[in-house]
Design a protein around this motif. Structure first.
Motif, PDB file in Angstrom:
ATOM      1  N   GLN A 136       5.200   0.706   1.040  1.00  0.00           N
ATOM      2  CA  GLN A 136       5.389   0.129   2.773  1.00  0.00           C
ATOM      3  C   GLN A 136       5.053   1.761   3.555  1.00  0.00           C
ATOM      4  O   GLN A 136       4.338   1.098   4.226  1.00  0.00           O
ATOM      5  N   GLU A 137       6.010   2.473   3.582  1.00  0.00           N
ATOM      6  CA  GLU A 137       5.030   3.483   4.243  1.00  0.00           C
ATOM      7  C   GLU A 137       4.194   4.472   3.855  1.00  0.00           C
ATOM      8  O   GLU A 137       3.215   3.828   5.225  1.00  0.00           O
ATOM      9  N   ALA A 138       3.415   3.903   3.296  1.00  0.00           N
ATOM     10  CA  ALA A 138       1.377   3.941   2.351  1.00  0.00           C
ATOM     11  C   ALA A 138       0.169   3.045   3.059  1.00  0.00           C
ATOM     12  O   ALA A 138      -0.079   2.949   3.947  1.00  0.00           O
ATOM     13  N   ILE A 139       1.748   1.285   2.848  1.00  0.00           N
ATOM     14  CA  ILE A 139       1.020   0.539   3.640  1.00  0.00           C
ATOM     15  C   ILE A 139       0.565   0.453   5.321  1.00  0.00           C
ATOM     16  O   ILE A 139      -0.153   0.546   6.126  1.00  0.00           O
TER      17      ILE A 139
ATOM     18  N   SER B 203      -4.850  -2.343  13.555  1.00  0.00           N
ATOM     19  CA  SER B 203      -6.516  -2.837  13.086  1.00  0.00           C
ATOM     20  C   SER B 203      -6.766  -2.806  12.317  1.00  0.00           C
ATOM     21  O   SER B 203      -7.523  -3.589  11.569  1.00  0.00           O
ATOM     22  N   GLU B 204      -6.415  -1.743  11.444  1.00  0.00           N
ATOM     23  CA  GLU B 204      -7.068  -1.719   9.975  1.00  0.00           C
ATOM     24  C   GLU B 204      -6.680  -1.332   8.821  1.00  0.00           C
ATOM     25  O   GLU B 204      -5.400  -1.075   8.659  1.00  0.00           O
ATOM     26  N   GLY B 205      -6.836  -2.868   7.663  1.00  0.00           N
ATOM     27  CA  GLY B 205      -6.234  -2.791   6.758  1.00  0.00           C
ATOM     28  C   GLY B 205      -5.410  -3.869   6.243  1.00  0.00           C
ATOM     29  O   GLY B 205      -4.846  -4.357   7.394  1.00  0.00           O
ATOM     30  N   ARG B 206      -5.347  -4.341   4.714  1.00  0.00           N
ATOM     31  CA  ARG B 206      -4.703  -5.574   4.989  1.00  0.00           C
ATOM     32  C   ARG B 206      -3.970  -5.556   3.764  1.00  0.00           C
ATOM     33  O   ARG B 206      -3.863  -6.431   2.624  1.00  0.00           O
ATOM     34  N   MET B 207      -3.153  -4.315   3.483  1.00  0.00           N
ATOM     35  CA  MET B 207      -2.858  -3.623   2.131  1.00  0.00           C
ATOM     36  C   MET B 207      -1.756  -4.483   1.383  1.00  0.00           C
ATOM     37  O   MET B 207      -0.410  -5.044   2.123  1.00  0.00           O
ATOM     38  N   SER B 208      -1.545  -5.134   0.317  1.00  0.00           N
ATOM     39  CA  SER B 208      -0.718  -5.885  -0.323  1.00  0.00           C
ATOM     40  C   SER B 208       0.067  -4.601  -1.718  1.00  0.00           C
ATOM     41  O   SER B 208      -1.116  -4.148  -2.071  1.00  0.00           O
ATOM     42  N   ALA B 209       0.684  -4.586  -2.098  1.00  0.00           N
ATOM     43  CA  ALA B 209       1.037  -3.761  -3.292  1.00  0.00           C
ATOM     44  C   ALA B 209       2.099  -3.887  -4.218  1.00  0.00           C
ATOM     45  O   ALA B 209       3.369  -4.144  -3.557  1.00  0.00           O
ATOM     46  N   CYS B 210       2.343  -4.358  -5.464  1.00  0.00           N
ATOM     47  CA  CYS B 210       3.912  -4.372  -6.029  1.00  0.00           C
ATOM     48  C   CYS B 210       3.020  -3.112  -7.410  1.00  0.00           C
ATOM     49  O   CYS B 210       2.845  -2.582  -8.207  1.00  0.00           O
ATOM     50  N   SER B 211       5.103  -2.285  -7.832  1.00  0.00           N
ATOM     51  CA  SER B 211       4.950  -1.178  -8.652  1.00  0.00           C
ATOM     52  C   SER B 211       5.992  -1.686  -9.389  1.00  0.00           C
ATOM     53  O   SER B 211       7.184  -2.089  -8.682  1.00  0.00           O
ATOM     54  N   ARG B 212       6.783  -1.122 -10.285  1.00  0.00           N
ATOM     55  CA  ARG B 212       6.842  -0.639 -12.106  1.00  0.00           C
ATOM     56  C   ARG B 212       7.438   0.260 -12.266  1.00  0.00           C
ATOM     57  O   ARG B 212       6.610   0.979 -12.916  1.00  0.00           O
ATOM     58  N   GLU B 213       8.923   0.671 -12.269  1.00  0.00           N
ATOM     59  CA  GLU B 213       8.983   1.673 -13.496  1.00  0.00           C
ATOM     60  C   GLU B 213      10.465   1.344 -14.144  1.00  0.00           C
ATOM     61  O   GLU B 213      11.193   0.742 -13.912  1.00  0.00           O
ATOM     62  N   PHE B 214      11.122   2.543 -14.754  1.00  0.00           N
ATOM     63  CA  PHE B 214      11.980   2.701 -15.132  1.00  0.00           C
ATOM     64  C   PHE B 214      13.065   3.840 -15.195  1.00  0.00           C
ATOM     65  O   PHE B 214      12.327   4.658 -15.125  1.00  0.00           O
TER      66      PHE B 214
ATOM     67  N   ARG C 290      18.252   5.308 -16.502  1.00  0.00           N
ATOM     68  CA  ARG C 290      19.412   4.227 -17.156  1.00  0.00           C
ATOM     69  C   ARG C 290      18.452   3.597 -17.778  1.00  0.00           C
ATOM     70  O   ARG C 290      18.655   2.847 -19.132  1.00  0.00           O
ATOM     71  N   GLY C 291      17.130   3.499 -17.617  1.00  0.00           N
ATOM     72  CA  GLY C 291      16.000   2.964 -18.997  1.00  0.00           C
ATOM     73  C   GLY C 291      15.986   1.172 -18.129  1.00  0.00           C
ATOM     74  O   GLY C 291      15.436   0.104 -18.586  1.00  0.00           O
ATOM     75  N   ARG C 292      16.983   0.869 -16.888  1.00  0.00           N
ATOM     76  CA  ARG C 292      15.847   0.241 -16.293  1.00  0.00           C
ATOM     77  C   ARG C 292      15.284  -0.145 -15.019  1.00  0.00           C
ATOM     78  O   ARG C 292      14.464   0.306 -15.128  1.00  0.00           O
ATOM     79  N   LEU C 293      14.561  -1.522 -15.616  1.00  0.00           N
ATOM     80  CA  LEU C 293      12.533  -2.272 -14.872  1.00  0.00           C
ATOM     81  C   LEU C 293      13.449  -2.106 -13.101  1.00  0.00           C
ATOM     82  O   LEU C 293      13.956  -2.623 -13.233  1.00  0.00           O
ATOM     83  N   VAL C 294      13.193  -1.224 -12.770  1.00  0.00           N
ATOM     84  CA  VAL C 294      12.790  -1.360 -11.825  1.00  0.00           C
ATOM     85  C   VAL C 294      11.802  -1.826 -10.244  1.00  0.00           C
ATOM     86  O   VAL C 294      10.280  -1.128 -10.960  1.00  0.00           O
ATOM     87  N   LEU C 295      11.754  -2.319  -9.470  1.00  0.00           N
ATOM     88  CA  LEU C 295      10.399  -3.558  -8.940  1.00  0.00           C
ATOM     89  C   LEU C 295       9.639  -3.247  -8.146  1.00  0.00           C
ATOM     90  O   LEU C 295      11.460  -3.503  -7.095  1.00  0.00           O
ATOM     91  N   ARG C 296       9.433  -2.869  -7.378  1.00  0.00           N
ATOM     92  CA  ARG C 296       9.150  -2.635  -5.807  1.00  0.00           C
ATOM     93  C   ARG C 296       7.957  -3.554  -5.130  1.00  0.00           C
ATOM     94  O   ARG C 296       6.502  -3.842  -6.290  1.00  0.00           O
ATOM     95  N   ALA C 297       7.784  -3.497  -4.023  1.00  0.00           N
ATOM     96  CA  ALA C 297       6.783  -4.725  -3.063  1.00  0.00           C
ATOM     97  C   ALA C 297       6.271  -4.257  -1.825  1.00  0.00           C
ATOM     98  O   ALA C 297       7.585  -3.662  -1.007  1.00  0.00           O
ATOM     99  N   GLY C 298       5.904  -3.494  -1.356  1.00  0.00           N
ATOM    100  CA  GLY C 298       5.099  -3.757   0.219  1.00  0.00           C
ATOM    101  C   GLY C 298       4.381  -4.635   0.091  1.00  0.00           C
ATOM    102  O   GLY C 298       3.649  -5.349  -0.169  1.00  0.00           O
ATOM    103  N   ALA C 299       4.334  -5.256   1.787  1.00  0.00           N
ATOM    104  CA  ALA C 299       3.267  -6.137   1.997  1.00  0.00           C
ATOM    105  C   ALA C 299       2.475  -5.743   3.941  1.00  0.00           C
ATOM    106  O   ALA C 299       3.524  -4.692   4.281  1.00  0.00           O
ATOM    107  N   ASN C 300       1.029  -6.291   3.922  1.00  0.00           N
ATOM    108  CA  ASN C 300       0.282  -5.269   5.295  1.00  0.00           C
ATOM    109  C   ASN C 300       1.314  -5.950   7.211  1.00  0.00           C
ATOM    110  O   ASN C 300       1.506  -7.412   6.301  1.00  0.00           O
TER     111      ASN C 300
END
Length: 609
Positions: free
Chosen positions: A519-522, A574-585, A588-598
């Motif tokens: 979200q910061e990068a967006i 006025s610049e950019g319309r980004m969407s993004a989702c990420s995944r990592e472990f 403890r080996g748990r799948l962690v999902l993240r998302a940000g939007a414009n």
């Protein structure tokens, strides 16, 4: 850093898109047991309904995905080719220097339907009826018109009333431009998708059989037949000022199938970034990354003039290469390996100087000198074109409505994007576009308009992106995917035509180099350069312009001007319309999902749990 909203964190699933209803649809599919492929397809069809000014059923979509089952990245080419009748010599004989930006002449085979269903058939778990149900529901029962839809209709209302009467019936209820926020229905589109579902169910009782039957309905059945009849028998007004029939035929649609490909990739530190092939704008992103590998970006703040200048100059060089070298590789030997070669990109990086470049500078690849199109074609076209009804991109007039939209400031549009990751780790990024409500008339029997993607080709012979029958136009549409340390990590993208691989690159670098969360990068201040002929009619060339949000420090703006940039300061958001989702472990080996939007435009949202 302050953000407009939190970065979404979950373990079950995440989605991000340019419209809240598409994001909600994707999450609803995940909640009911669907996977990322089901969710992305359902949301993609919803985007056709709720963002009709930016994409439609008659459009196209490139898709990137990661299949956890196959442990592989793939791209689906949903960019249809030019019809067999798309003869550049014949168009030049008509007095055209460029393919028109609206009307029926610029229609390629509509690839979005085939691409979504091909991905769904190969990797989804839901039925055709389940995936299309949300889109059918919104089209039949109503969806809220965001302000930009009303502005898009306002911009072309005279064209609809005077020429494109089927579009007037679709988009001007009671003969008026609809109010923002009002509910609008698309009964014709709902009927088309309902008929496809019913015919598919009659033909087969299996999931894959019904999907194949639906593809047959679209490309060989009633949809293709209606498109053929409309293009043959209904001349329509376009940007030439004259009426022309279309070139697309049943045989063009019947002979096309989407291709599943291995995407192009480039390594950048811990990351491997994947983009669609050289038939798309995607390698522009990779070329910029390769030039910036050794630019020391980590020592410059993301809002500093050094950071902006180096990325802007890399964009100029990559976009010049796009102009000289990009096109459908089935029609000429592809220079992609040479364009992504380490030595070539290092040499290109050496051309980034302390001052802004003022001319187009494509590179010599594999010992072959570059050749640029005749850029004066745009000037000749404008001297005799009918520009009353906008340009090749969607255009938007200021609200409230007035008698003549041409008296108002007109804004060009962009397109749509969606990203999804499910609990299994499957990932999808897609950038649907084309078939805009303002691109060509609504086909009455189907309830949707055709795309105008052929406007991105040239009529001049011998260029990589010269119009040819059966050839894919080089599209600006450019979803992205990244691995980190060899593992699937992120899907992201943005609308924005020629800006897509500029906005998304700056987002990626703020995240990968400076450690900002999604979200910061967006949210961070953004910019783009114009230093190339536009991909959309009338293909005008602007050099050395940088459009930049006013949230940048004044010292950065001043320093960029001192370096020779033509700085145009825009609105704060006025610049950019980004969407993004990420995944990592996690540890403890748990799948962690993240998302940000414009946050810009107040309609893009991320969701997850």
């Amino acid at each position: 850093m302050f953000t407009t909203r939190p970065e979404i964190v979950g373990t079950f699933g995440v989605a991000s898109s340019t419209h809240w209803l598409a994001t909600q649809t994707a999450m609803g599919v995940l909640e009911r047991g669907g996977n990322a492929f089901d969710a992305a397809a359902a949301a993609g069809f919803v985007l056709q309904v709720v963002e009709p000014h930016l994409n439609g059923p008659g459009g196209e979509v490139p898709i990137l995905y990661w299949s956890e089952r196959e442990r592989a990245m793939r791209s689906v080419c949903g960019q249809g080719p030019a019809p067999a009748l798309a003869d550049p010599a014949a168009l030049r004989a008509m007095g055209l220097d460029l393919v028109p930006g609206i009307g029926l002449i610029p229609a390629a085979v509509p690839g979005a339907f085939g691409a979504w269903l091909t991905m769904l058939r190969e990797h989804g778990s839901w039925s055709l009826a389940e995936v299309l149900a949300p889109a059918i529901g919104y089209a039949r029962d109503g969806f809220p018109l965001v302000p930009r839809i009303a502005r898009a209709i306002l911009a072309v209302q005279a064209l609809f009333r005077d020429e494109w009467h089927s579009s007037a019936q679709t988009w001007l209820p009671d003969g008026k431009v609809p109010r923002p926020g009002s509910l609008h229905t698309l009964p014709g589109l709902a009927a088309t998708y309902t008929r496809i579902v019913e015919e598919a169910q009659r033909r087969s009782d299996t999931r894959t059989g019904q999907i194949d039957a639906a593809l047959d309905c679209w490309y060989r059945g009633f949809v293709a037949q209606e498109i053929d009849a409309y293009c043959r028998h209904t001349p329509v007004r376009d940007t030439t000022g004259d009426q022309h029939a279309g070139l697309l035929r049943l045989d063009d649609m019947a002979s096309w199938t989407p291709e599943i490909e291995t995407p192009a990739t480039l390594d950048f530190g811990r990351y491997t970034v994947a983009k669609c092939g050289i038939w798309s704008q995607g390698p522009v992103f990779l070329q910029q990354l390769g030039m910036l590998r050794h630019a020391g970006l980590d020592q410059y703040a993301p809002d500093s003039p050094e950071f902006v200048h180096r990325i802007a100059e890399a964009a100029k060089l990559a976009m010049a290469d796009r102009l000289a070298w990009y096109g459908d590789p089935r029609f000429a030997a592809s220079p992609l390996a040479g364009l992504l070669d380490d030595g070539y990109l290092a040499a290109r990086a050496q051309r980034i100087g302390a001052r802004a470049a003022l001319s187009l500078d494509p590179g010599t690849v594999n010992g072959i000198a570059p050749r640029l199109p005749d850029l004066a074609a745009a000037t000749r076209t404008l001297q005799r074109a009918d520009v009353r009804f906008g340009v090749g991109e969607p255009t938007f007039a200021e609200l409230p409505p007035v008698a003549e939209w041409a008296e108002q400031e007109i804004f060009v549009g962009d397109t749509c994007h969606i990203d999804v990751i499910d609990r299994h780790g499957n990932m999808v990024a897609a950038t649907p576009s084309g078939g805009w409500l303002s691109s060509s008339p609504t086909i009455p029997a189907l309830g949707f308009a055709l795309n105008t993607r052929l406007q991105m080709t040239w009529l001049e012979p011998g260029l990589p992106n010269t119009l040819e029958p059966g050839k894919r136009p080089c599209t600006t549409l450019s979803p992205a995917m990244a691995l980190r340390d060899g593992e699937p990590y992120m899907v992201f993208g943005t609308p924005g035509g020629d800006q897509q691989d500029q906005w998304s690159l700056a987002f990626f670098l703020r995240h990968a180099v400076h450690g900002m969360n999604l979200q910061e990068a967006i949210d961070a201040p953004a910019w783009h350069v114009d230093h190339f002929p536009a991909s959309f009619w009338p293909r005008q060339t602007v050099l050395n312009r940088i459009s930049i949000e006013s949230r940048f420090p004044e010292s950065t703006l001043a320093a960029l001007r001192e370096r020779g940039h033509d700085v145009r300061v825009g609105e704060p958001w006025s610049e950019g319309r980004m969407s993004a989702c990420s995944r990592e472990f996690d540890a403890r080996g748990r799948l962690v999902l993240r998302a940000g939007a414009n946050p810009r435009g107040m309609q893009g949202y991320a969701a997850g749990r």
